[in-house]
Design a protein around this motif. Structure first.
Motif, mmCIF file in Angstrom:
data_model
loop_
_atom_site.group_PDB
_atom_site.id
_atom_site.type_symbol
_atom_site.label_atom_id
_atom_site.label_comp_id
_atom_site.label_asym_id
_atom_site.label_seq_id
_atom_site.Cartn_x
_atom_site.Cartn_y
_atom_site.Cartn_z
ATOM 1 N N PHE A 66 -4.022 -4.468 -9.180
ATOM 2 C CA PHE A 66 -3.574 -3.118 -8.895
ATOM 3 C C PHE A 66 -4.890 -2.280 -8.816
ATOM 4 C CE2 PHE A 66 -0.871 -5.277 -11.927
ATOM 5 C CZ PHE A 66 0.351 -5.188 -11.271
ATOM 6 N N ILE A 67 -5.048 -1.651 -7.566
ATOM 7 C CA ILE A 67 -6.200 -0.900 -7.204
ATOM 8 C C ILE A 67 -5.741 0.632 -6.959
ATOM 9 C CG2 ILE A 67 -8.117 -0.303 -5.893
ATOM 10 C CD1 ILE A 67 -8.087 -3.380 -5.063
ATOM 11 N N ILE B 298 -1.138 -2.734 -4.305
ATOM 12 C CA ILE B 298 -0.725 -3.524 -5.305
ATOM 13 C C ILE B 298 -0.555 -5.021 -4.769
ATOM 14 C CG2 ILE B 298 1.260 -4.466 -6.664
ATOM 15 C CD1 ILE B 298 2.195 -1.673 -6.838
ATOM 16 N N VAL B 299 -1.196 -5.879 -5.262
ATOM 17 C CA VAL B 299 -1.244 -7.349 -4.781
ATOM 18 C C VAL B 299 -0.621 -8.303 -5.645
ATOM 19 C CG1 VAL B 299 -2.923 -9.168 -4.159
ATOM 20 C CG2 VAL B 299 -3.585 -7.087 -3.644
ATOM 21 N N ALA B 300 0.657 -8.719 -5.261
ATOM 22 C CA ALA B 300 1.299 -9.669 -6.111
ATOM 23 C C ALA B 300 1.065 -11.329 -5.604
ATOM 24 C CB ALA B 300 2.702 -9.124 -6.158
ATOM 25 N N LEU C 152 0.911 -0.892 -0.126
ATOM 26 C CA LEU C 152 -0.029 0.049 -0.061
ATOM 27 C C LEU C 152 0.908 1.191 0.003
ATOM 28 C CD1 LEU C 152 -2.803 1.329 0.150
ATOM 29 C CD2 LEU C 152 -2.602 1.388 2.738
ATOM 30 N N SER C 153 0.793 1.880 -0.784
ATOM 31 C CA SER C 153 1.456 3.272 -0.864
ATOM 32 C C SER C 153 0.566 4.394 -1.227
ATOM 33 C CB SER C 153 2.213 3.090 -2.281
ATOM 34 O OG SER C 153 1.779 3.203 -3.567
ATOM 35 N N SER D 143 -6.963 -2.881 -12.388
ATOM 36 C CA SER D 143 -6.168 -3.248 -13.394
ATOM 37 C C SER D 143 -5.667 -4.536 -12.818
ATOM 38 C CB SER D 143 -5.187 -2.575 -14.138
ATOM 39 O OG SER D 143 -4.210 -1.845 -13.080
ATOM 40 N N ALA D 144 -5.141 -5.526 -13.822
ATOM 41 C CA ALA D 144 -4.672 -6.741 -13.513
ATOM 42 C C ALA D 144 -3.680 -7.385 -14.327
ATOM 43 C CB ALA D 144 -5.653 -7.608 -13.133
#
Length: 161
Positions: A114-115, A124-126, A63-64, A106-107
């Motif tokens: 990516f939210i 960002i979820v990796a 989270l940024s 997006s994905a």
């Protein structure tokens, strides 16, 4: 063949325009809520507030805010006291900056998510790609709702049935 990117973006498109309305954790799993809250009773009959949509993350995430990392999955490592303090600080940040609204989803083909959120927040979820490891799941917060599950860097076929 399933187009992972398209399927994820389509499923999570319901979040666009909704407020990020909750943050919690269960062990090392980050749980996020989106949309309006409503009261629901837990398994013990105790009332609690739940967001309309839930995203549960059990893989790497960042989270940024304005490009600066403010939290990662490592933020949920440590003693219960440390992790609870972190979650409380994230809840306070959410309350101070509210409303924070989903602006884009997006994905990619590896099921990374990516939210983009208002006020320069980004999640960002990796996925980790490890077979039989759940990466993340998304669902409407109703007891009978079907869950959309990413496991081992792939869409769980059960999610599509």
């Amino acid at each position: 063949m399933i187009n992972n990117q398209r399927e994820i973006e389509q499923r999570l498109s319901v979040l666009k325009g909704l407020e990020w309305s909750g943050v919690s954790r269960a062990a090392d799993m980050l749980t996020l809520g989106f949309g309006p809250k409503r009261e629901e009773k837990n398994f013990y009959g105790v009332p609690k507030q739940v967001s309309a949509w839930a995203l549960h993350i059990q893989c790497a995430w960042t989270l940024s805010e304005t490009g600066k990392t403010i939290a990662t999955e490592k933020s949920l490592a440590g003693s219960d006291e440390e992790v609870n303090a972190f979650v409380m600080s994230l809840q306070q940040l959410l309350a101070q900056r509210a409303p924070i609204v989903v602006e884009g989803i997006s994905a990619n083909s590896e099921c990374c998510l990516f939210i983009s959120l208002s006020k320069a927040f980004r999640l960002i979820v990796a996925t980790n790609g490890a077979a039989d490891d759940e990466d993340w799941r998304f669902f409407e917060s109703k007891r009978t709702a079907r869950h959309f599950v990413i496991e081992g860097g792939k869409i769980d076929p059960w999610s599509l049935s």
